[in-house]
Design a protein around this motif. Structure first.
Motif, PDB file in Angstrom:
ATOM      1  N   TRP A  47      38.355 -13.957  63.372  1.00 62.40           N
ATOM      2  CA  TRP A  47      38.616 -13.870  61.939  1.00 62.40           C
ATOM      3  C   TRP A  47      39.226 -15.173  61.452  1.00 62.40           C
ATOM      4  CZ3 TRP A  47      43.394 -13.351  59.119  1.00 62.40           C
ATOM      5  CH2 TRP A  47      43.242 -12.918  57.784  1.00 62.40           C
ATOM      6  N   TYR A 107      48.147   1.264  58.063  1.00 64.98           N
ATOM      7  CA  TYR A 107      47.199   0.414  57.351  1.00 64.98           C
ATOM      8  C   TYR A 107      45.825   0.446  58.017  1.00 64.98           C
ATOM      9  CZ  TYR A 107      51.201  -1.479  54.830  1.00 64.98           C
ATOM     10  OH  TYR A 107      52.308  -1.618  54.051  1.00 64.98           O
TER      11      TYR A 107
ATOM     12  N   TYR B  31      45.280   1.681  62.240  1.00 71.58           N
ATOM     13  CA  TYR B  31      43.929   2.218  62.257  1.00 71.58           C
ATOM     14  C   TYR B  31      43.006   1.207  62.943  1.00 71.58           C
ATOM     15  CZ  TYR B  31      44.882   6.180  59.210  1.00 71.58           C
ATOM     16  OH  TYR B  31      45.343   7.360  58.689  1.00 71.58           O
ATOM     17  N   CYS B  33      38.980   0.103  64.123  1.00 71.51           N
ATOM     18  CA  CYS B  33      37.557   0.275  63.804  1.00 71.51           C
ATOM     19  C   CYS B  33      36.734  -0.418  64.888  1.00 71.51           C
ATOM     20  CB  CYS B  33      37.228  -0.259  62.420  1.00 71.51           C
ATOM     21  SG  CYS B  33      37.450  -2.038  62.198  1.00 71.51           S
ATOM     22  N   TYR B  35      32.773  -2.279  65.856  1.00 72.61           N
ATOM     23  CA  TYR B  35      31.520  -2.878  65.420  1.00 72.61           C
ATOM     24  C   TYR B  35      30.559  -2.951  66.598  1.00 72.61           C
ATOM     25  CZ  TYR B  35      34.568  -4.457  61.654  1.00 72.61           C
ATOM     26  OH  TYR B  35      35.478  -4.503  60.624  1.00 72.61           O
ATOM     27  N   LEU B  45      29.348  -2.018  61.376  1.00 73.20           N
ATOM     28  CA  LEU B  45      30.477  -1.096  61.516  1.00 73.20           C
ATOM     29  C   LEU B  45      29.964   0.252  62.005  1.00 73.20           C
ATOM     30  CD1 LEU B  45      33.579  -0.655  60.807  1.00 73.20           C
ATOM     31  CD2 LEU B  45      32.738   0.256  58.615  1.00 73.20           C
ATOM     32  N   TYR B  48      35.285   3.612  61.616  1.00 75.73           N
ATOM     33  CA  TYR B  48      36.409   3.074  60.868  1.00 75.73           C
ATOM     34  C   TYR B  48      37.500   4.132  60.757  1.00 75.73           C
ATOM     35  CZ  TYR B  48      34.601   5.587  56.758  1.00 75.73           C
ATOM     36  OH  TYR B  48      34.162   6.545  55.891  1.00 75.73           O
ATOM     37  N   GLU B  49      38.689   3.692  60.443  1.00 70.14           N
ATOM     38  CA  GLU B  49      39.858   4.584  60.362  1.00 70.14           C
ATOM     39  C   GLU B  49      39.918   5.504  61.581  1.00 70.14           C
ATOM     40  OE1 GLU B  49      40.053   6.501  56.516  1.00 70.14           O
ATOM     41  OE2 GLU B  49      39.658   4.605  55.494  1.00 70.14           O
ATOM     42  N   TYR B  86      32.893  -4.467  69.501  1.00 66.44           N
ATOM     43  CA  TYR B  86      34.184  -5.089  69.215  1.00 66.44           C
ATOM     44  C   TYR B  86      35.098  -4.094  68.512  1.00 66.44           C
ATOM     45  CZ  TYR B  86      31.832  -9.541  70.120  1.00 66.44           C
ATOM     46  OH  TYR B  86      31.136 -10.576  70.704  1.00 66.44           O
ATOM     47  N   GLN B  88      38.700  -3.653  66.296  1.00 69.19           N
ATOM     48  CA  GLN B  88      39.409  -4.494  65.319  1.00 69.19           C
ATOM     49  C   GLN B  88      40.499  -3.675  64.644  1.00 69.19           C
ATOM     50  OE1 GLN B  88      37.893  -4.940  61.292  1.00 69.19           O
ATOM     51  NE2 GLN B  88      40.115  -4.881  61.222  1.00 69.19           N
ATOM     52  N   TRP B  90      44.284  -4.261  61.927  1.00 69.22           N
ATOM     53  CA  TRP B  90      44.994  -5.159  61.024  1.00 69.22           C
ATOM     54  C   TRP B  90      46.451  -5.197  61.436  1.00 69.22           C
ATOM     55  CZ3 TRP B  90      48.684  -4.722  56.917  1.00 69.22           C
ATOM     56  CH2 TRP B  90      48.722  -5.845  56.073  1.00 69.22           C
ATOM     57  N   SER B  95      49.732  -9.953  58.473  1.00 66.05           N
ATOM     58  CA  SER B  95      48.680  -9.713  57.474  1.00 66.05           C
ATOM     59  C   SER B  95      47.362 -10.325  57.912  1.00 66.05           C
ATOM     60  CB  SER B  95      49.092 -10.256  56.101  1.00 66.05           C
ATOM     61  OG  SER B  95      50.220  -9.584  55.615  1.00 66.05           O
ATOM     62  N   CYS B  96      47.069 -10.189  59.189  1.00 64.58           N
ATOM     63  CA  CYS B  96      45.860 -10.779  59.745  1.00 64.58           C
ATOM     64  C   CYS B  96      44.976  -9.723  60.399  1.00 64.58           C
ATOM     65  CB  CYS B  96      46.194 -11.842  60.784  1.00 64.58           C
ATOM     66  SG  CYS B  96      46.861 -13.358  60.077  1.00 64.58           S
ATOM     67  N   VAL B  97      43.677  -9.965  60.340  1.00 60.46           N
ATOM     68  CA  VAL B  97      42.698  -9.150  61.045  1.00 60.46           C
ATOM     69  C   VAL B  97      42.626  -9.631  62.490  1.00 60.46           C
ATOM     70  CG1 VAL B  97      40.244  -8.622  61.234  1.00 60.46           C
ATOM     71  CG2 VAL B  97      41.350  -8.695  58.982  1.00 60.46           C
ATOM     72  N   PHE B  99      40.565  -9.080  66.226  1.00 60.52           N
ATOM     73  CA  PHE B  99      39.442  -8.532  66.976  1.00 60.52           C
ATOM     74  C   PHE B  99      39.775  -8.461  68.453  1.00 60.52           C
ATOM     75  CE2 PHE B  99      35.994  -8.206  64.004  1.00 60.52           C
ATOM     76  CZ  PHE B  99      36.182  -9.199  63.054  1.00 60.52           C
ATOM     77  N   GLY B 101      38.233  -8.774  72.355  1.00 65.36           N
ATOM     78  CA  GLY B 101      37.347  -9.789  72.905  1.00 65.36           C
ATOM     79  C   GLY B 101      35.899  -9.361  73.050  1.00 65.36           C
TER      80      GLY B 101
END
Lengths: 124, 108
Positions: A47, A107, B31, B33, B35, B45, B48-49, B86, B88, B90, B95-97, B99, B101
């Motif tokens: 990202w 979140y 949470y 998610c 991919y 995707l 999610y959640e 992958y 992922q 938050w 405040s970064c996304v 992933f 590996g």
């Protein structure tokens, strides 16, 4: 259904600035976070950063000093600039739509629409 | 910094159940998610959640998240499910996304 179309220069020399743009079609531009992600050849996803419609940004700390993400709400577009590129910046670069929120103080953030990717090669 | 760890590879026989794990400190308090990415294609995707499937994703894909581990489970795995996966999440402190590996799923 939203679609993302991205474009930009695919071949750069070391020290140049990478510049990519992503246009959003068929959906709302506000209410989402718009991200850039990259994938070096044979490696995983990284990202780069994000922006929302009001211009608020967050960046990956490892790239923050070289990255600028901007938005043009009049065109429903957002852009990435990465300065002083080296061979290590060679990758496929993706734009994506991010959905962000919280449920019961937890979140969530997921990217549900992705562009097709742009291959960027840095070589002298 | 917050990190997500996945096994590099998982193998499964057609028709069997594949489980791919994603570990991170107190991941269950976030949470997660997932991919799916096939060669030469953009990520898609699939969860999610933690547990929800986007429209168009087969019911054989499911997810869970508790403690320090999130898990993607693919039931009745098909050859078409062979791909990189992958996780992922938050990270609220930066405040970064983030992933994982990635895990290469091979359907033998």
């Amino acid at each position: 259904q939203a679609q993302l179309q991205q474009w930009g220069a695919g071949l750069l020399k070391p020290s140049e600035t990478l510049s990519l743009t992503c246009a959003v079609y068929g959906g709302s531009f506000s209410g989402y976070y718009w991200s850039w992600i990259r994938q070096p050849p044979g490696k995983g996803l990284e990202w780069i950063g994000e922006i929302n419609h009001s211009g608020s940004t967050n960046y990956n700390p490892s790239l923050k000093s070289r990255v600028t993400i901007s938005v043009d709400t009049s065109k429903n577009q957002f852009s990435l600039k990465l300065s002083s590129v080296t061979a290590a910046d060679t990758a496929v670069y993706y734009c994506a739509r991010g959905q962000f929120g919280s449920i019961s103080s937890y979140y969530y953030y997921y990217m549900d629409v992705w562009g097709k990717g742009t291959t960027v090669t840095v070589s002298s | 910094s917050f990190e997500l760890t996945q096994p590099p590879s998982v193998s499964v026989s057609p028709g069997q159940t594949a489980s791919i794990t994603c570990s991170g400190d107190k991941l269950g308090d976030k949470y997660a998610c997932w991919y799916q990415q096939k060669p030469g294609q953009s990520p898609v995707l699939v969860i999610y959640e933690d547990t929800k499937r986007p429209s168009g994703i087969p019911e054989r894909f499911s997810g869970s998240n508790s403690g320090n581990i999130a898990t993607l489970t693919i039931s009745e795995t098909q050859a078409m499910d062979e791909a990189d996966y992958y996780c992922q999440a938050w990270d609220s402190t930066t405040s970064c996304v983030v992933f994982g590996g990635g895990t290469k799923l091979t359907v033998l």
